[in-house]
Design a protein around this motif. Structure first.
Motif, short mmCIF file in Angstrom:
data_model
loop_
_atom_site.label_atom_id
_atom_site.label_comp_id
_atom_site.label_asym_id
_atom_site.label_seq_id
_atom_site.Cartn_x
_atom_site.Cartn_y
_atom_site.Cartn_z
N ILE A 29 -5.64 10.40 4.51
CA ILE A 29 -6.41 9.62 3.56
C ILE A 29 -7.32 10.52 2.73
O ILE A 29 -7.47 10.33 1.52
N GLN A 33 -7.62 10.74 -1.31
CA GLN A 33 -8.86 10.56 -2.06
C GLN A 33 -9.06 11.72 -3.05
O GLN A 33 -9.43 11.51 -4.21
N THR A 53 -4.77 -1.73 1.28
CA THR A 53 -4.62 -0.27 1.33
C THR A 53 -5.72 0.44 0.56
O THR A 53 -6.28 1.43 1.03
N THR A 57 -8.36 2.99 2.53
CA THR A 57 -8.38 4.41 2.19
C THR A 57 -9.69 4.85 1.54
O THR A 57 -9.93 6.04 1.37
N ILE A 214 1.15 8.07 1.61
CA ILE A 214 0.25 8.68 2.58
C ILE A 214 0.90 8.66 3.97
O ILE A 214 1.54 7.68 4.35
N LEU A 218 -0.65 2.01 6.65
CA LEU A 218 -1.74 1.38 5.91
C LEU A 218 -1.31 0.05 5.31
O LEU A 218 -0.16 -0.13 4.93
#
Length: 220
Positions: A29, A33, A53, A57, A214, A218
């Motif tokens: 995560i 980002q 999601t 995240t 990812i 999620l």
């Protein structure tokens, strides 16, 4: 990462690229980002679709930051008329963030929507669309994508949204209990969220849609 899962992700990314969507892979995560911050610019007008999601995240918090002009349809005190204004303003946004109900290994995005502001913005309007999804949303083909929505995404989202539907109560779409059914046959609830079904294949606008996968499970 399991070798089979890694191979599955690589195949999906290759086919997304063939379909003129720009794929990215982030192991964590935190990596996602950091990547998101490179895909948006200070002052950008940003909007997003409803997404577990994006919340999980922390990406929703990033795009709501002071460096960007976020079109917020969930702010306290907002009226229905103002929400409609946000929906329409979204078409002129610089960047639109969302997840996807399913991503096929063959490079297609599959999304089902009720109000349909989400799928419409994916298709047209915002200059850039960023799709964020855990690897758990990758499926083999469109048949499996449809199945995933009927058994995972729709039931869990109707619970999240407090919709009074068959799938919210029973954990799967009523159509699965009807022989030779199609789409969401048998569901006539006012709270139905499966109204429009959208498949994104090869795109004319190269890399307008970006897909961040990812390496974690999620969302729905």
């Amino acid at each position: 990462m399991d070798k089979n899962i890694d191979k599955r992700i690589q195949e999906t990314m290759e086919n997304l690229r063939k379909n003129n969507m720009e794929p990215f892979y982030c192991e964590t995560i935190q990596e996602a980002q950091n990547l998101v911050k490179t895909l948006i610019n200070k002052g950008d007008v940003i909007s997003s679709g409803g997404s577990a999601t994006l919340k999980e995240t922390g990406i929703l918090d990033i795009i709501k930051g002071d460096d960007y002009s976020y079109l917020d349809r969930t702010r306290d005190g907002i009226t229905r008329a103002e929400i409609e204004q946000v929906y329409r303003a979204t078409y002129n946004a610089d960047v639109y963030f969302t997840s996807s109900n399913a991503i096929t290994k063959t490079g297609y995005l599959y999304n089902v929507d009720g109000n349909s502001n989400r799928v419409s913005a994916i298709l047209y309007g915002p200059k850039s669309v960023v799709v964020v999804a855990g690897f758990n949303k990758i499926v083999d083909n469109l048949e499996k994508a449809i199945e995933r929505v009927k058994t995972v995404a729709a039931p869990q989202n109707t619970v999240r949204l407090n919709c009074n539907t068959y799938c919210a109560v029973n954990g799967h779409c009523v159509s699965l209990d009807i022989p030779n059914s199609h789409m969401s046959d048998g569901c006539h609830s006012d709270g139905r969220i499966c109204c429009n079904y959208v498949v994104c294949g090869q795109q004319r606008h190269v890399n307008r849609i970006k897909v961040i996968i990812i390496g974690e499970k999620l969302g729905y």
